[in-house]
Motif scaffolding. Sequence first.
Motif, short mmCIF file in Angstrom:
data_model
loop_
_atom_site.label_atom_id
_atom_site.label_comp_id
_atom_site.label_asym_id
_atom_site.label_seq_id
_atom_site.Cartn_x
_atom_site.Cartn_y
_atom_site.Cartn_z
N ARG A 138 10.87 150.58 103.90
CA ARG A 138 10.20 151.06 102.70
C ARG A 138 10.98 152.27 102.22
N GLU A 139 11.56 152.18 101.07
CA GLU A 139 12.38 153.29 100.54
C GLU A 139 13.41 153.74 101.59
N GLY A 140 14.04 152.76 102.21
CA GLY A 140 14.93 153.05 103.34
C GLY A 140 16.17 153.84 102.99
N GLN A 141 16.60 153.80 101.72
CA GLN A 141 17.77 154.56 101.30
C GLN A 141 17.42 155.61 100.25
N THR A 142 16.16 155.98 100.18
CA THR A 142 15.74 157.02 99.26
C THR A 142 15.84 158.38 99.94
N ARG A 143 16.40 159.36 99.25
CA ARG A 143 16.53 160.69 99.83
C ARG A 143 15.16 161.30 100.12
N MET A 144 15.04 161.91 101.29
CA MET A 144 13.82 162.59 101.68
C MET A 144 14.22 163.74 102.60
N ASN A 145 13.28 164.63 102.87
CA ASN A 145 13.57 165.72 103.79
C ASN A 145 13.33 165.25 105.21
N PRO A 146 14.33 165.36 106.09
CA PRO A 146 14.20 164.83 107.45
C PRO A 146 13.51 165.77 108.43
N ALA A 147 13.19 166.99 107.98
CA ALA A 147 12.54 167.97 108.87
C ALA A 147 13.31 168.08 110.18
N SER A 148 12.58 168.12 111.30
CA SER A 148 13.24 168.37 112.58
C SER A 148 13.98 167.17 113.15
N MET A 149 13.93 166.02 112.47
CA MET A 149 14.80 164.93 112.87
C MET A 149 16.27 165.36 112.70
N THR A 150 16.48 166.40 111.89
CA THR A 150 17.80 167.02 111.75
C THR A 150 18.40 167.37 113.10
N GLU A 337 6.99 169.26 102.93
CA GLU A 337 7.66 168.38 101.98
C GLU A 337 8.01 167.02 102.57
N SER A 338 8.06 166.89 103.88
CA SER A 338 8.44 165.63 104.51
C SER A 338 7.25 164.88 105.09
#
Length: 383
Positions: A138-150, A337-338
Amino acid sequence: MRVEVRGLEEEYQRRRKSRIRELKRRRKRVERIRRMAISGAGAAAAALLVFALSQGTHAKGESGVASTVQRNRWIEFTDENILGNRQTESYGPPLPEGYGGLYFAAYATDHTEGFGESILSQYGIVIDVEQGTILAHREGQTRMNPASMTKILTVLTAAEALGLKGDDWKDSSLLEDTLEITMEVTDYCFVNGCSVVGFERGEAVKVRDMFYGTILSSGADAALALAIYTSGSHEDFVELMNQKLEDMGLSETTHFTNCVGIYDAEHYSTAYDIAVILKAASENPLCREVLSAHTYVTCPNEVHSEGMPLSNWFLRRIEDKDTRGVVLCGKTGYVTESGSCAASLAVDSQGREYLCVTAGASSSAQCLADQEALYQRYLTADV
């Protein structure tokens, strides 16, 4: 009934090595054809090169960066498309040169699905690693904020920059080095309201603890201290992270401004990219160990005489869920935001590996429920 993780790991390693051997053979074949074309071996060889590349293999250009002749299909689903069983096509990411000969990449097929209504996360993706296919998104290539997955890329970048790449990482004396928690670290965490391990200013902490603290506690203090230790400054380390993204072919859709995951308009990624980053991290033995640890106790020092116990809450909670397999690695994240997000890697009873990334859930409980539901649907066999 649960499957023994050791047995699944052995089967996974066997399949992974076989896949890497095939990828290396393919790459050598294409490189051989490319050299023939460049050396003037004739139009036939050049035509053969174009044909080989159009089948999904890639060769280096003059700049040393892998180029793509044909991009595979990426099937996007909107709510209308899902309900109406209609598909719209766009293009997926190129397959870049990289780890073990090629970085991992996955592509949508005619069988790729959209998420059902029961999945509430705003973004997400499920990938069959062995087949290199996107099972659902779902929206797999849409930009989003990754938070701590960074922080998955934080530990991978640090491990590679410090030379901790092989199976002998446990014997490295570098992990026993100590670094001081500075005011720069503590102030950054305080000002930005970051989650922390709990290290104190002036505390001498081992590098080993920084890796575990970055993932298990999602500690910004550990991540920032590790970044400064690795590169001399936070800014220089973030530059290394973005260089890594460029090497992986992800720089058009992912860009980081910090090693922690705090919100910034220029700090973004996609569910697909985070999945690729997690896969790359799982190929590094040290990072895989850290990402798969359920608990860890930091080394005793003058401030914490008995060390501090750390836990990966995601792995500890999902191990009791019905995922039809074993979740081996995981990292969560949250900023306003994420929403609540998580990236995980699981294996089924046949040793097949899957990546699952979700983001934009309303709570950590919903994030966990979405991951469980997706694994229930897409893992191939009960255990």
